[in-house]
Design an enzyme around this catalytic site. Structure first.
Site, mmCIF file in Angstrom:
data_model
loop_
_atom_site.group_PDB
_atom_site.id
_atom_site.type_symbol
_atom_site.label_atom_id
_atom_site.label_comp_id
_atom_site.label_asym_id
_atom_site.label_seq_id
_atom_site.Cartn_x
_atom_site.Cartn_y
_atom_site.Cartn_z
ATOM 1 N N TYR A 57 0.841 -1.195 0.000
ATOM 2 C CA TYR A 57 0.000 0.000 0.000
ATOM 3 C C TYR A 57 0.880 1.250 0.000
ATOM 4 C CZ TYR A 57 -3.520 -3.420 1.573
ATOM 5 O OH TYR A 57 -4.337 -4.523 1.703
ATOM 6 N N TYR A 204 -12.023 -8.144 3.333
ATOM 7 C CA TYR A 204 -11.641 -6.860 2.719
ATOM 8 C C TYR A 204 -12.625 -6.506 1.611
ATOM 9 C CZ TYR A 204 -8.987 -8.923 -1.343
ATOM 10 O OH TYR A 204 -8.580 -9.573 -2.487
ATOM 11 N N GLY A 205 -12.724 -5.197 1.327
ATOM 12 C CA GLY A 205 -13.669 -4.736 0.316
ATOM 13 C C GLY A 205 -15.105 -4.756 0.796
ATOM 14 N N SER A 206 -15.338 -4.594 2.111
ATOM 15 C CA SER A 206 -16.708 -4.661 2.645
ATOM 16 C C SER A 206 -17.642 -3.652 1.986
ATOM 17 C CB SER A 206 -16.705 -4.415 4.156
ATOM 18 O OG SER A 206 -16.004 -5.428 4.822
ATOM 19 N N CYS A 208 -16.982 -2.524 -1.090
ATOM 20 C CA CYS A 208 -16.766 -2.717 -2.530
ATOM 21 C C CYS A 208 -16.183 -1.454 -3.186
ATOM 22 C CB CYS A 208 -18.045 -3.146 -3.224
ATOM 23 S SG CYS A 208 -17.748 -3.946 -4.830
ATOM 24 N N ARG A 209 -15.052 -1.014 -2.637
ATOM 25 C CA ARG A 209 -14.311 0.123 -3.183
ATOM 26 C C ARG A 209 -15.190 1.375 -3.333
ATOM 27 N NH1 ARG A 209 -13.228 -4.605 -4.715
ATOM 28 N NH2 ARG A 209 -14.363 -4.709 -6.667
ATOM 29 N N LYS A 215 -22.833 6.650 -2.244
ATOM 30 C CA LYS A 215 -22.440 8.010 -2.649
ATOM 31 C C LYS A 215 -21.986 8.090 -4.106
ATOM 32 C CE LYS A 215 -21.157 9.112 2.076
ATOM 33 N NZ LYS A 215 -20.065 9.321 3.044
ATOM 34 N N ARG A 228 -10.331 2.221 -9.605
ATOM 35 C CA ARG A 228 -11.703 2.111 -10.095
ATOM 36 C C ARG A 228 -11.823 2.493 -11.573
ATOM 37 N NH1 ARG A 228 -13.930 4.939 -4.684
ATOM 38 N NH2 ARG A 228 -12.057 6.140 -5.150
ATOM 39 N N GLN A 286 -15.117 9.766 7.051
ATOM 40 C CA GLN A 286 -15.526 8.515 6.415
ATOM 41 C C GLN A 286 -15.810 7.416 7.450
ATOM 42 O OE1 GLN A 286 -12.182 8.060 3.716
ATOM 43 N NE2 GLN A 286 -13.364 8.855 1.997
#
Length: 328
Positions: A57, A204-206, A208-209, A215, A228, A286
């Site tokens: 990362y 991970y990705g709960s 979904c990016r 939003k 994305r 967030q």
């Protein structure tokens, strides 16, 4: 906040963990260090004690920021730091799989330095390396566990067959697969395997990016190296299908007086075998919806309604396969 244990370890964690891929900036259009530190501190204030990061990362940047934030927080023993190993950083940017013993040992030392700590709570192999036997990787991490440099061992993106091979030679406490309302391939095999073998799951990705935040709009654009731009879910005509599903699921969330992120993460936590949902964030705001995830459940008939929405709206579903890094 709801708590759980990391498999058969004695490590207690919050059922929501902070995901820090975006904090590293890479594939997310950059980052702001001070804003990221504020985000991590806010997560800890909210009762999130698990912070998930990785060298990949931002070529170590996410780990460095996590290290600075935990040092500023001042209670290292109260924070469960989960990082990863097995992706080699390439000079020109990007990563490839490398889980040789020499690479793993070097990565551990580098991560300890960046995180400003002398132990890692949960050390996870980021992706399987087809060029190194699973048993050999397991042996290396088992040695680290016995040496006290790590407290628990995990894998990410491993199949049940690979985890079974691991378990034949070493303990395995956690698995970290992609999982959310839209990406559910692990229900067929990974989730049942983990339930059967007492392996905790970190999803991970709960959100979904960001797609499950409610939003995203048809006109939303993504800048720079934002992943994305290449995620098939965010390309037409699929994008409209997923947005339509989100709009319909949002109506169910409102029946519970919940936001879409709260409903989406609760959906993950309510699935059999789900231990922890990772909530990605790089701005404190967030995390505003985090407190609304605890203390309630989605009724069975509404879980069924979600399934029916997906079947009706998403005629061409696609998983997270596009994120898989190359081998050497």
């Amino acid at each position: 906040m709801e708590q759980t244990k990391l498999g058969r370890s004695n490590i207690q964690v919050s059922r929501i963990g902070l995901g820090t891929w975006a904090i590293g900036g890479w594939m997310w259009g950059g980052t702001d260090e001070q804003e990221s530190i504020r985000t991590i501190l806010r997560a800890l204030e909210l009762g999130i004690n698990l912070i998930d990061t990785a060298p990949a990362y931002g070529a170590g940047l996410s780990e460095e920021i996590v290290g600075k934030a935990v040092k500023q927080y001042g209670h290292r023993e109260d924070v469960v730091i989960a990082t990863k190993v097995g992706l080699e950083l390439l000079p020109g940017g990007g990563v490839r799989r490398n889980a040789t013993k020499q690479a793993l040992q070097k990565e551990l030392d580098d991560s300890l330095r960046r995180l400003q700590t002398d132990y890692i709570d949960l050390y996870q192999v980021h992706w399987p390396d087809p060029l190194v036997p699973v048993a050999e990787i397991a042996d290396t991490l088992h040695d680290m566990l016995k040496a006290g440099k790590i407290r628990a061992v995990g894998v990410s993106n491993f199949s049940p067959a690979q985890m079974e091979e691991w378990l034949s030679v070493a303990p395995l406490h956690t698995a970290q697969p992609p999982y959310n309302i839209f990406e559910r391939e692990i229900e067929k095999d990974v989730l049942p395997f983990c339930r059967e073998h007492g392996i905790a799951t970190l999803m991970y990705g709960s959100l979904c990016r960001g797609l499950l935040t409610g939003k995203m709009k048809r006109e939303t654009t993504f800048q720079g190296d934002d992943l994305r731009k290449t995620d098939p879910k965010f390309q037409q005509p699929r994008y409209d299908q997923y947005l339509s599903a989100v709009e319909q699921i949002s109506a169910i969330a409102r029946e519970y007086n919940k936001t879409m992120p709260q409903f989406s993460v609760r959906w993950v936590l309510d699935q059999p075998g789900a231990s922890v949902a990772l909530w990605g964030a790089r701005h404190p705001e967030q995390l505003a919806d985090v407190p609304g995830v605890d203390g309630w459940h989605i009724r069975a008939q509404d879980l069924k309604r979600v399934d029916e929405i997906l079947e009706r709206s998403v005629t061409d579903p696609v998983g997270p396969e596009f994120m898989a890094p190359p081998s050497r």
